[in-house]
Design a protein around this motif. Structure first.
Motif: not given
Length: 174
Positions: A148-149, A154
């Motif tokens: 997710g991070n 990203r």
């Protein structure tokens, strides 16, 4: 008691569930967009800063707790009335994990994402996997938490998403 309630009329319907979901969405979305909702989110993000701005954090945490308890109670009543008997073995640890996976996969604080996650990961879709269903949920939960991070993930999403073009007005150009 521990034996549960037997011979309970099965009165829960799809329509009742749909109405309950719509009612929940109306209540939660109105709360989020209100002054109280902004205070709740501020105290969630940073309690000290919220208190410094004059927010009564205890009052708003209690408001959030009572609202969520009322909505969870309605959902639990509908869930219980979907069966002809209500017993403790119907409310297992697996059900809690399933709801947690929906929230984490959808994004904490993101209502739209949680609804999409619940629709995509419907228990009925994975029912054919039997005992491996909970393993799949655990793998999905761990993958979302780890990826997710992650900066690499990203960057991949930023490449996929088209960049927003900056609009320049005629009078603003130098």
């Amino acid at each position: 008691g521990p034996a549960g309630a037997v011979r309970v009329g099965r009165i829960a319907t799809f329509e009742a569930g749909f109405v309950l979901v719509l009612l929940t969405l109306v209540v939660v979305l109105n709360l989020i967009n209100s002054r109280s909702g902004r205070a709740i989110m501020a105290s969630r993000d940073n309690r000290i800063a919220a208190e410094a701005m004059g927010v009564n954090v205890t009052k708003y945490k209690l408001m959030a707790f009572v609202t969520s308890a009322a909505l969870a109670g309605m959902a639990g009543a509908l869930f219980g009335l979907n069966f002809s008997s209500i017993a403790p073995d119907k409310f297992k640890f697996d059900t809690s994990i399933l709801v947690l996976v929906f929230v984490v996969l959808g994004g904490i604080g993101n209502i739209r994402g949680s609804i999409i996650a619940a629709v995509v990961l419907l228990p009925e879709v994975l029912r054919e996997f039997g005992d491996y269903r909970m393993l799949i949920y655990a793998i999905v939960l761990i993958a979302v938490m780890l990826l997710g991070n992650a900066p690499v993930v990203r960057q991949v999403f930023e490449r996929i998403r088209p960049a927003k073009k900056e609009v320049v007005k005629e009078g603003d150009a130098a």
